[in-house]
Design a protein around this motif. Structure first.
Motif, PDB file in Angstrom:
ATOM      1  N   PRO A  13       0.830  -1.210   0.000  1.00 53.36           N
ATOM      2  CA  PRO A  13       0.000   0.000   0.000  1.00 53.36           C
ATOM      3  C   PRO A  13       0.858   1.251   0.000  1.00 53.36           C
ATOM      4  N   GLY A  14       0.448   2.208  -0.820  1.00 51.24           N
ATOM      5  CA  GLY A  14       1.220   3.431  -0.971  1.00 51.24           C
ATOM      6  C   GLY A  14       2.259   3.369  -2.065  1.00 51.24           C
ATOM      7  N   GLY A  15       2.475   2.191  -2.597  1.00 50.31           N
ATOM      8  CA  GLY A  15       3.472   2.024  -3.639  1.00 50.31           C
ATOM      9  C   GLY A  15       2.966   2.395  -5.023  1.00 50.31           C
ATOM     10  N   SER A  16       3.823   2.163  -6.015  1.00 49.29           N
ATOM     11  CA  SER A  16       3.517   2.541  -7.395  1.00 49.29           C
ATOM     12  C   SER A  16       3.809   1.395  -8.352  1.00 49.29           C
ATOM     13  N   LEU A  17       3.083   1.390  -9.446  1.00 47.02           N
ATOM     14  CA  LEU A  17       3.319   0.470 -10.558  1.00 47.02           C
ATOM     15  C   LEU A  17       2.988   1.194 -11.852  1.00 47.02           C
ATOM     16  N   THR A  18       3.638   0.785 -12.923  1.00 38.94           N
ATOM     17  CA  THR A  18       3.282   1.283 -14.238  1.00 38.94           C
ATOM     18  C   THR A  18       2.911   0.107 -15.117  1.00 38.94           C
ATOM     19  N   LEU A  19       1.693   0.135 -15.622  1.00 39.26           N
ATOM     20  CA  LEU A  19       1.238  -0.879 -16.550  1.00 39.26           C
ATOM     21  C   LEU A  19       1.460  -0.401 -17.981  1.00 39.26           C
ATOM     22  N   SER A  20       1.747  -1.345 -18.856  1.00 41.18           N
ATOM     23  CA  SER A  20       1.918  -1.039 -20.271  1.00 41.18           C
ATOM     24  C   SER A  20       0.943  -1.879 -21.089  1.00 41.18           C
ATOM     25  N   CYS A  21       0.473  -1.292 -22.158  1.00 43.03           N
ATOM     26  CA  CYS A  21      -0.393  -1.999 -23.109  1.00 43.03           C
ATOM     27  C   CYS A  21       0.234  -1.798 -24.480  1.00 43.03           C
ATOM     28  N   ALA A  22       0.817  -2.857 -25.004  1.00 41.35           N
ATOM     29  CA  ALA A  22       1.502  -2.779 -26.287  1.00 41.35           C
ATOM     30  C   ALA A  22       0.650  -3.423 -27.367  1.00 41.35           C
ATOM     31  N   ALA A  23       0.565  -2.753 -28.498  1.00 38.94           N
ATOM     32  CA  ALA A  23      -0.215  -3.259 -29.624  1.00 38.94           C
ATOM     33  C   ALA A  23       0.708  -3.828 -30.692  1.00 38.94           C
ATOM     34  N   SER A  24       0.257  -4.897 -31.301  1.00 42.03           N
ATOM     35  CA  SER A  24       0.991  -5.458 -32.429  1.00 42.03           C
ATOM     36  C   SER A  24      -0.022  -5.835 -33.507  1.00 42.03           C
TER      37      SER A  24
END
Length: 126
Positions: A13-24
């Motif tokens: 809790p309180g942390g961070s994440l970065t999600l990616s969505c890559a298209a091909s």
């Protein structure tokens, strides 16, 4: 077009994440993209969406001020930066693309999108 969501994991809790969505398969250009999440036993809800140019964005109230959606059309990738994560953010996160172009708009309903990624699990727990 194939969508690949990545970046999920376990965070405190309180942390961070970065999600990616890559298209091909096809370029992202011209597509609105949305991030949705589905917690166990609940419906899939939109949390953020972005128009094809990136000029218009939408955030659900539950994530406003904590999450940021962005896109790099040259890299065929849309990102979701998630900060100040809470246990209630735990869910499978999906990205989706709308290939029908009607203007530089964002979209909020699952039925407005026609391509979906496989989902990435985000768990917020100490």
């Amino acid at each position: 077009v194939q969508l690949q969501a990545s970046g999920g994991g376990l965070v405190q809790p309180g942390g961070s994440l970065t999600l990616s969505c890559a298209a091909s398969g096809r370029t992202f250009s011209g597509y609105a993209v949305g991030w949705f999440r589905q917690a166990s036993g609940k419906e899939r809800d939109v949390i953020a969406s972005i128009s094809w140019s990136g000029g218009s964005t939408y955030y659900a109230d539950s994530v406003k001020g904590r999450f940021t959606i962005s896109r790099d059309n040259a890299k065929n990738t849309v990102y979701l930066q998630m900060n100040s994560l809470k246990p209630e953010d735990t869910a499978v996160y999906y990205c989706a693309a709308r290939t029908v172009y009607l203007g530089d708009y964002y979209y909020r309903r699952p039925r407005e999108y026609d391509y979906w990624g496989q989902g990435t699990l985000v768990t917020v727990s100490s």
